[in-house]
Design an enzyme around this catalytic site. Structure first.
Site, PDB file in Angstrom:
ATOM      1  N   LYS A 189      -5.079   7.587  -6.733  1.00  0.00           N
ATOM      2  CA  LYS A 189      -4.459   6.549  -5.916  1.00  0.00           C
ATOM      3  C   LYS A 189      -3.159   6.130  -6.598  1.00  0.00           C
ATOM      4  CE  LYS A 189      -5.060   1.958  -3.950  1.00  0.00           C
ATOM      5  NZ  LYS A 189      -6.014   0.918  -3.549  1.00  0.00           N
ATOM      6  N   LYS A 222      -4.492   9.343  -2.227  1.00  0.00           N
ATOM      7  CA  LYS A 222      -3.924   8.250  -1.432  1.00  0.00           C
ATOM      8  C   LYS A 222      -2.591   7.820  -2.034  1.00  0.00           C
ATOM      9  CE  LYS A 222      -4.832   3.468  -0.282  1.00  0.00           C
ATOM     10  NZ  LYS A 222      -5.696   2.331  -0.455  1.00  0.00           N
TER      11      LYS A 222
HETATM   12  C1  PBG Z   1      -7.008  -2.310  -2.241  1.00  0.00           C
HETATM   13  C2  PBG Z   1      -6.633  -1.297  -1.221  1.00  0.00           C
HETATM   14  C3  PBG Z   1      -5.330  -1.042  -0.761  1.00  0.00           C
HETATM   15  C4  PBG Z   1      -5.455  -0.121   0.269  1.00  0.00           C
HETATM   16  C5  PBG Z   1      -6.803   0.190   0.408  1.00  0.00           C
HETATM   17  N1  PBG Z   1      -7.533  -0.554  -0.538  1.00  0.00           N
HETATM   18  C6  PBG Z   1      -4.040  -1.658  -1.134  1.00  0.00           C
HETATM   19  C7  PBG Z   1      -3.641  -1.706  -2.526  1.00  0.00           C
HETATM   20  O1  PBG Z   1      -4.104  -0.960  -3.383  1.00  0.00           O
HETATM   21  O2  PBG Z   1      -2.813  -2.564  -2.803  1.00  0.00           O
HETATM   22  C8  PBG Z   1      -4.297   0.407   1.069  1.00  0.00           C
HETATM   23  C9  PBG Z   1      -4.599   0.919   2.405  1.00  0.00           C
HETATM   24  C10 PBG Z   1      -3.428   1.115   3.276  1.00  0.00           C
HETATM   25  O3  PBG Z   1      -2.256   0.847   2.909  1.00  0.00           O
HETATM   26  O4  PBG Z   1      -3.652   1.552   4.399  1.00  0.00           O
HETATM   27  N2  PBG Z   1      -7.679  -1.912  -3.352  1.00  0.00           N
END
Ligand code: PBG
Length: 338
Positions: free
Chosen positions: A210, A263
Site C-alpha cells: 500500500k 493499492k
Molecule cells: C485507511 C484506508 C484508506 C483507503 C482504504 N483504507 C486511506 C488511507 O490510507 O489514507 C483508501 C481507499 C480509497 O482511496 O479508495 N487505512
C-alpha cells in the site's frame, strides 16, 4: 553477408507476411482470442456506513457513492447481491464524539462496524463481508496508528489494538479481515490471535503493498479521516519503490495472508504484475477513490466515454495480474456485464 543486408527477393525462403489483423477482423474472432476477461466475480464493492436511519448522503468527490445508514445499506446490499456482486468491503464513518487518540471505538463489540456486520449476516448471509483493519476512522488525529508526544506512529502498541479490532470483527461475523494500516508484523499477530480465539476460518486480505498516495483524497473526504498533521509516509510505501513491494508481500505471506493486495491500482500496474509473478496467492488490486473520481470528473465534462473507460481501466488491472478488484464502479460494472 549478414541476413539484414538481404532484400526479401534475394532470400531463398521469403518470410510470409504476418497478418495479426486476421485475429482482429470481427467481434467473434476477437472474442475467441481474448486473453483476459472481467467478470462480476472479480469485483469487491467498497461501501460506507454511517450512524442514523433512513439516510443516504452522496460523497461530493465520489459522485454515485454514498454513505448509508444501516437500514438503507442493507437494502443496497440486497440489490447488489442480486446483481451478482459477491463481496463488499465495509468502511465506517465514525462520529467525532466516538473518536479518541487510541481508536478504542474500533474494538467496541457494539460499534458501528460490528453492528453492521451482524445485520448484514442476518439479512444477506451469503455475501462476503470484508472488514477494514486500521485506526484512521477511529482516531482524533486521523492516523492509522497510535502516536507518541512527538507525533511518531508507534508500531507495536498499534498492532495490539489492531488485534483486538480483528477479534471483535470476527466475533461479529466478518468473513475476511483486511489490514490496511501498513504496520509491521500485523498479519502474523492477527493470524495468531484469530486462531487462538477459534476463528481459524476467518481469512486475511492483506493490504501488502500500500503506497503513500495522493489518490486516496476522496476516500478521506468520505470518512472525514484525513490526517490532522503530517502524512502517512512513515508507514505507507514510497511510490518510487517496487522491490520493497515484494519484500512486503513476502512478509505478509510468511505471516499468514490468504490474499495479497496492491493499492492503488492504476498507477501501480507494474507492481501488480510483479506481485502476480512472485506468488501463487490470489492478488487483489484496489481501484481507489482518486482513480474513480478522475473518471467521474472527466465523464461529467463529457470529455471521455465513461462506460468504455471503466471497462478498459478495470481490464488493464486484470491483464496486469489482478485476480480481484476492489472498485467503486462495481455496481455500474455489474449492470453493464448483465
Ligand atoms: C485507511 C484506508 C484508506 C483507503 C482504504 N483504507 C486511506 C488511507 O490510507 O489514507 C483508501 C481507499 C480509497 O482511496 O479508495 N487505512
Amino acid at each position: 553477408m549478414s541476413s539484414e543486408n538481404l532484400t526479401v527477393s534475394e532470400t531463398s525462403s521469403p518470410t510470409p507476411i504476418q497478418r495479426p489483423r486476421r485475429l482482429r477482423s470481427s467481434a467473434a474472432i476477437r472474442r475467441m482470442v481474448r486473453e483476459n476477461h472481467l467478470t462480476v466475480d472479480d469485483l469487491i464493492y467498497p461501501m460506507f456506513v454511517m450512524e442514523g436511519e433512513a439516510q443516504k448522503v452522496e460523497i461530493l468527490s465520489m459522485p454515485g457513492c454514498f454513505r448509508y445508514t444501516l437500514d438503507l445499506l442493507l437494502k443496497e446490499i440486497a440489490e447488489i447481491y442480486a446483481l451478482g456482486i459477491n463481496a463488499i468491503a465495509l468502511f465506517p464513518v465514525i462520529p467525532e464524539s466516538r473518536k479518541d487518540d487510541l481508536g478504542t471505538e474500533s474494538y467496541n463489540p457494539d460499534g458501528l462496524v460490528q453492528r453492521t456486520v451482524r445485520a448484514i449476516k442476518e439479512n444477506v448471509p451469503e455475501i462476503l463481508v470484508i472488514t477494514d483493519i486500521a485506526l484512521d476512522p477511529f482516531t482524533t488525529h486521523g492516523h492509522d496508528g497510535i502516536i507518541d508526544e512527538q507525533g511518531v506512529i508507534l508500531n507495536d502498541p498499534t498492532v495490539e489494538i489492531l488485534v483486538k479490532m480483528a477479534i471483535s470483527q470476527a466475533a461479529a461475523g466478518s468473513d475476511m479481515v483486511a489490514p490496511s494500516d501498513m504496520m509491521d508484523g500485523r498479519i502474523g499477530a492477527i493470524r495468531q490471535a484469530l486462531d487462538a480465539e477459534g476463528y481459524t476460518d476467518v481469512r486475511i486480505l492483506a493490504y501488502s503493498a500500500k503506497y503513500a498516495s495522493a489518490y486516496y483524497g476522496p476516500f478521506r473526504d468520505a470518512l472525514d479521516s484525513a490526517p490532522k498533521f503530517g502524512d502517512k509516509k512513515t508507514y505507507q510505501m514510497d511510490a518510487a519503490n517496487s522491490r520493497e513491494a515484494i519484500k512486503e508481500v513476502a512478509l505478509d505471506i510468511a505471516e499468514g495472508a490468504d490474499i495479497v493486495m496492491v493499492k492503488p491500482a492504476l498507477a501501480y500496474l507494474d507492481i501488480i504484475r510483479q506481485v502476480k509473478d512472485y506468488t501463487n496467492l490470489p492478488v487483489a488490486a484496489y481501484n481507489v477513490s482518486g482513480e474513480y473520481a478522475m473518471i467521474k470528473a472527466a465523464a461529467a465534462q463529457g470529455w471521455i466515454d465513461e462506460k468504455k473507460l471503466v471497462l478498459e481501466t478495470l481490464t488493464s488491472m486484470k491483464r496486469a495480474g489482478a485476480d480481484l478488484i476492489l472498485t467503486y464502479f462495481a455496481k455500474e460494472v455489474a449492470l453493464m456485464l448483465k
